[in-house]
Design an enzyme around this catalytic site. Structure first.
Site, PDB file in Angstrom:
ATOM      1  CG  ASP A   1      -1.658  -1.195   1.510  1.00  0.00           C
ATOM      2  OD1 ASP A   1      -2.265  -0.971   0.147  1.00  0.00           O
ATOM      3  OD2 ASP A   1      -2.534  -1.452   2.517  1.00  0.00           O
TER       4      ASP A   1
ATOM      5  CE  LYS B   1       2.691  -2.211  -3.986  1.00  0.00           C
ATOM      6  NZ  LYS B   1       2.526  -1.941  -2.595  1.00  0.00           N
TER       7      LYS B   1
ATOM      8  N   GLY C   1      -4.380  -4.176  -4.211  1.00  0.00           N
ATOM      9  CA  GLY C   1      -5.657  -3.127  -4.501  1.00  0.00           C
ATOM     10  C   GLY C   1      -5.202  -2.152  -4.988  1.00  0.00           C
ATOM     11  CG  HIS C   2      -1.857  -2.114  -7.142  1.00  0.00           C
ATOM     12  ND1 HIS C   2      -1.202  -2.724  -8.163  1.00  0.00           N
ATOM     13  CD2 HIS C   2      -1.688  -2.610  -6.180  1.00  0.00           C
ATOM     14  CE1 HIS C   2      -0.426  -3.457  -7.144  1.00  0.00           C
ATOM     15  NE2 HIS C   2      -0.485  -3.483  -6.071  1.00  0.00           N
TER      16      HIS C   2
ATOM     17  CD  GLN D   1       0.543  -8.663  -2.513  1.00  0.00           C
ATOM     18  OE1 GLN D   1       0.883  -9.844  -2.750  1.00  0.00           O
ATOM     19  NE2 GLN D   1      -0.602  -8.468  -3.066  1.00  0.00           N
TER      20      GLN D   1
ATOM     21  CG  ASP E   1       0.237  14.505   1.193  1.00  0.00           C
ATOM     22  OD1 ASP E   1       0.513  13.808   0.616  1.00  0.00           O
ATOM     23  OD2 ASP E   1      -1.149  14.303   0.992  1.00  0.00           O
TER      24      ASP E   1
ATOM     25  CB  THR F   1       1.642 -12.320   0.295  1.00  0.00           C
ATOM     26  OG1 THR F   1       0.582 -12.798  -0.421  1.00  0.00           O
ATOM     27  CG2 THR F   1       2.744 -11.243   0.162  1.00  0.00           C
TER      28      THR F   1
HETATM   29  P1  GDP Z   1      -1.002   0.589  -3.581  1.00  0.00           P
HETATM   30  O1  GDP Z   1      -1.472  -1.053  -3.004  1.00  0.00           O
HETATM   31  O2  GDP Z   1       0.435   0.312  -3.628  1.00  0.00           O
HETATM   32  O3  GDP Z   1      -1.483   0.544  -4.613  1.00  0.00           O
HETATM   33  O4  GDP Z   1      -1.225   1.661  -3.009  1.00  0.00           O
HETATM   34  P2  GDP Z   1      -3.176   1.141  -2.564  1.00  0.00           P
HETATM   35  O5  GDP Z   1      -3.920   2.204  -3.702  1.00  0.00           O
HETATM   36  O6  GDP Z   1      -3.238   0.531  -1.951  1.00  0.00           O
HETATM   37  O7  GDP Z   1      -2.324   2.599  -0.986  1.00  0.00           O
HETATM   38  C1  GDP Z   1      -2.379   3.792  -1.118  1.00  0.00           C
HETATM   39  C2  GDP Z   1      -3.501   5.433  -0.836  1.00  0.00           C
HETATM   40  O8  GDP Z   1      -2.195   6.770  -0.846  1.00  0.00           O
HETATM   41  C3  GDP Z   1      -4.476   5.153  -1.909  1.00  0.00           C
HETATM   42  O9  GDP Z   1      -5.523   5.474  -1.711  1.00  0.00           O
HETATM   43  C4  GDP Z   1      -3.918   6.513  -2.490  1.00  0.00           C
HETATM   44  O10 GDP Z   1      -4.840   6.762  -3.657  1.00  0.00           O
HETATM   45  C5  GDP Z   1      -3.110   6.857  -1.943  1.00  0.00           C
HETATM   46  N1  GDP Z   1      -2.684   8.523  -2.140  1.00  0.00           N
HETATM   47  C6  GDP Z   1      -0.690   8.017  -3.094  1.00  0.00           C
HETATM   48  N2  GDP Z   1      -0.277   8.483  -2.877  1.00  0.00           N
HETATM   49  C7  GDP Z   1      -0.811   9.611  -2.358  1.00  0.00           C
HETATM   50  C8  GDP Z   1      -0.126  10.335  -1.903  1.00  0.00           C
HETATM   51  O11 GDP Z   1       1.378  11.648  -2.458  1.00  0.00           O
HETATM   52  N3  GDP Z   1      -0.429  11.198  -0.584  1.00  0.00           N
HETATM   53  C9  GDP Z   1      -2.193  11.176  -0.232  1.00  0.00           C
HETATM   54  N4  GDP Z   1      -2.305  12.133   0.550  1.00  0.00           N
HETATM   55  N5  GDP Z   1      -2.690  10.384  -0.440  1.00  0.00           N
HETATM   56  C10 GDP Z   1      -1.792   9.183  -1.413  1.00  0.00           C
HETATM   57  P1  IMO Z   2      -1.281  -4.326  -2.294  1.00  0.00           P
HETATM   58  O1  IMO Z   2      -0.851  -4.482  -3.499  1.00  0.00           O
HETATM   59  C1  IMO Z   2      -0.993  -4.660   2.014  1.00  0.00           C
HETATM   60  C2  IMO Z   2      -1.060  -8.891   3.398  1.00  0.00           C
HETATM   61  C3  IMO Z   2      -2.362  -9.082   4.624  1.00  0.00           C
HETATM   62  C4  IMO Z   2      -2.115 -10.014   5.873  1.00  0.00           C
HETATM   63  C5  IMO Z   2      -0.816 -10.584   4.463  1.00  0.00           C
HETATM   64  C6  IMO Z   2      -1.420 -12.044   4.453  1.00  0.00           C
HETATM   65  O2  IMO Z   2      -2.856  -3.660  -2.307  1.00  0.00           O
HETATM   66  O3  IMO Z   2      -0.031  -3.119  -1.638  1.00  0.00           O
HETATM   67  P2  IMO Z   2      -2.839 -12.735   1.832  1.00  0.00           P
HETATM   68  O4  IMO Z   2      -4.402 -12.733   1.505  1.00  0.00           O
HETATM   69  O5  IMO Z   2      -1.632 -12.326   1.195  1.00  0.00           O
HETATM   70  O6  IMO Z   2      -2.525 -14.344   2.230  1.00  0.00           O
HETATM   71  O7  IMO Z   2      -2.716 -12.058   2.985  1.00  0.00           O
HETATM   72  O8  IMO Z   2       0.090 -10.090   3.086  1.00  0.00           O
HETATM   73  N1  IMO Z   2      -1.041  -8.208   1.825  1.00  0.00           N
HETATM   74  C7  IMO Z   2      -1.079  -6.917   2.338  1.00  0.00           C
HETATM   75  N2  IMO Z   2      -1.381  -5.858   2.650  1.00  0.00           N
HETATM   76  N3  IMO Z   2      -0.798  -4.552   0.673  1.00  0.00           N
HETATM   77  C8  IMO Z   2      -1.644  -5.365   0.219  1.00  0.00           C
HETATM   78  O9  IMO Z   2      -1.423  -5.861  -0.886  1.00  0.00           O
HETATM   79  C9  IMO Z   2      -1.675  -6.734   0.671  1.00  0.00           C
HETATM   80  N4  IMO Z   2      -2.250  -8.512  -0.148  1.00  0.00           N
HETATM   81  C10 IMO Z   2      -2.172  -9.068   1.315  1.00  0.00           C
HETATM   82  O10 IMO Z   2      -2.342  -7.933   4.670  1.00  0.00           O
HETATM   83  O11 IMO Z   2      -0.901  -9.682   5.960  1.00  0.00           O
HETATM   84 MG    MG Z   3      -3.148  -1.608  -1.698  1.00  0.00          MG
END
Ligand code: GDP
Ligand code: IMO
Ligand code: MG
Length: 422
Positions: free
Chosen positions: A14, A17, A41-42, A225, A334, A240
């Site tokens: 998270d 990416k 979840g991207h 991840q 931020d 994972t």
């Molecule tokens: P990913 O799994 O690595 O793609 O990241 P996620 O989408 O799960 O989580 C990142 C969250 O932070 C999302 O809700 C994005 O919209 C948000 N986000 C990404 N970059 C920034 C940033 O620079 N500032 C803020 N405030 N939110 C951001």
């Molecule tokens: P993105 O790509 C954050 C975590 C789960 C749990 C562990 C194992 O959005 O960064 P799993 O269902 O993979 O067997 O769970 O890994 N986990 C993540 N945490 N971002 C993710 O994906 C994750 N995908 C799995 O919360 O701790």
């Molecule tokens: Mg994510």
């Protein structure tokens, strides 16, 4: 000459990416997912419109860019269908852009049931998985019993594999977990029905990658991840079930390791983690709550509250080495806008140098002054407050990796580019 750039999470996932892959897609002809499944979840935000992707590569919003799902990904057909339908309804030509490896192991309904049953059985030691069946699907892959996407081309062969798998997993579900079992005919029919629309997108991804290279194209390899969720290098067993680190980009796609030109690590300006397991810099009090609130730290897949804490330079140094990071992108800067002071973990107490031991490590912090000015949306280095620049520079010094991008908001355009990647 084209370039192959790997974009991966350098913490616990998270990191942002999806946003960065979407932004960098303007420089490439293709984007490849190489591990994980719909546990990811991207989040992409373009002109106020939010899109959350789970299986589709984050280049999909750029018309004409080829999006590839590599062999390292575990594939849920119903989830992919759902995701495609949602995007197509908003005008994205997913079908014409998507290519799927025939070697992807399928995530089947019994994998989800096994994932949930295992978590229940672990009780307080639960991993906190996303409950998507990811672990059990990878177990079947390593056990050499998976049903792979290409197996659906031959229905007799698929029937035989499904029968074997169901005999085995139903036995375990019934006798070990004492829970309900699955009906062969129902899964057989549902899976083939789902496959109809998807099989035409099957492709030989390694050879497709070769063709792109020969044409001088650039490709992005999108990690899911993060480094410390890696099955080998993460905080096992709280990980994972795939290789989230840079090597996974090769094995999970067929790109030869010598053809990786650049590895971009994505890191938040602080740290978060979802699920159980070690987290040395975790903040459980009001400061942690403030990070959750300002950073809107709730999971994009499960909606769970993310655990939050300060930046951990010790763990990050390891991430820089394991992934051979060429550069870093620091996101969510931020979110630190309102803090009077900001801490960075620069060492662990008692000479501990890693997070893998059975006793929790205690961080040694260095304190920096906060900038106390809103920086959301800033898109140039010159406009950043000096104290924010100092924070970035300190982290760059500690890690000995250049910070080449800074993100100041969820929107594609809320980004500062400091050095070229392509
Ligand atoms: P990913 O799994 O690595 O793609 O990241 P996620 O989408 O799960 O989580 C990142 C969250 O932070 C999302 O809700 C994005 O919209 C948000 N986000 C990404 N970059 C920034 C940033 O620079 N500032 C803020 N405030 N939110 C951001
Ligand atoms: P993105 O790509 C954050 C975590 C789960 C749990 C562990 C194992 O959005 O960064 P799993 O269902 O993979 O067997 O769970 O890994 N986990 C993540 N945490 N971002 C993710 O994906 C994750 N995908 C799995 O919360 O701790
Ligand atoms: Mg994510």
């Amino acid at each position: 000459m084209g370039k192959n750039v790997v974009v991966l999470g350098s913490q616990w996932g998270d990191e942002g990416k999806g946003k960065i892959v979407d932004l960098l897609t303007e420089c490439v002809q293709g984007v490849v997912r190489f591990q994980g499944g719909h546990n990811a979840g991207h989040t992409l935000v373009v002109d106020g419109k939010k899109t959350v992707l789970h299986l589709l590569p984050s280049g999909i919003l750029h018309p004409g860019v080829v999006c590839m799902i590599g062999n390292g990904v575990v594939l849920s057909l119903p989830e992919l269908q759902k995701e495609m339908a949602l995007l197509e309804s908003s005008g994205v030509a997913v079908q014409s852009q998507l290519k799927i490896s025939g070697a992807c192991p399928l995530v089947m309904p019994y994998h989800v049931a096994l994932d949930l049953a295992r978590e229940t059985k672990r009780g307080v030691r639960l991993i906190g998985t996303t409950g998507r069946g990811i672990g059990p699907a990878y177990e079947d892959k390593v056990a050499r019993r998976s049903i792979r996407f290409a197996d659906l081309l031959d229905t007799a062969h698929f029937a035989e594999l499904l029968q074997e798998n169901l005999d085995y997993h139903n036995f375990i579900l019934k006798n070990y977990f004492m829970t309900s079992t699955f009906d062969y005919t129902q899964i057989y029919e549902e899976t083939l029905a789902q496959a109809d629309a998807l099989l035409p997108m099957m492709a030989d991804i390694p050879m497709l990658i070769v063709a792109h290279r020969q044409q001088g194209h650039s490709l992005l390899f999108e990690g899911a991840q993060g480094t410390f969720l890696d099955i080998d290098h993460g905080t096992y067993p709280y990980v994972t079930s795939s290789n989230t680190t840079a090597g996974g980009a090769s094995t999970g796609s067929g790109l030869g390791p010598r053809y990786i030109d650049y590895v971009l690590g994505i890191t938040k300006a602080y740290t978060t983690r979802v699920g159980s397991g070690p987290f040395p810099t975790e903040l459980t009090g009001a400061l942690g709550d403030a990070l959750v609130e300002h950073g809107r730290e709730f999971g994009a897949t499960t909606g769970r509250r993310r655990r939050c804490g300060w930046f951990d330079a010790v763990a990050m140094r390891r991430a820089a080495e394991i992934n051979s990071l060429s550069g870093l992108c620091m996101t969510k800067l931020d979110v630190l806008d309102t803090f009077d002071t900001i801490q960075i973990a620069v060492a662990y107490e008692k000479g501990a140098d890693n997070i893998y031991g059975r006793t929790p490590v205690k961080p040694v912090y260095e304190e920096m002054p906060g900038w106390k000015t809103p920086i959301a949306g800033i898109d140039s280095w010159a406009k950043l407050p000096e104290k924010a620049k100092a924070y970035i520079k300190r982290i760059e010094n500690l890690l000995e990796v250049p910070v080449v991008m800074v993100s100041t908001g969820p929107e594609r355009k809320n980004t500062i580019q400091l050095a070229p990647i392509f």
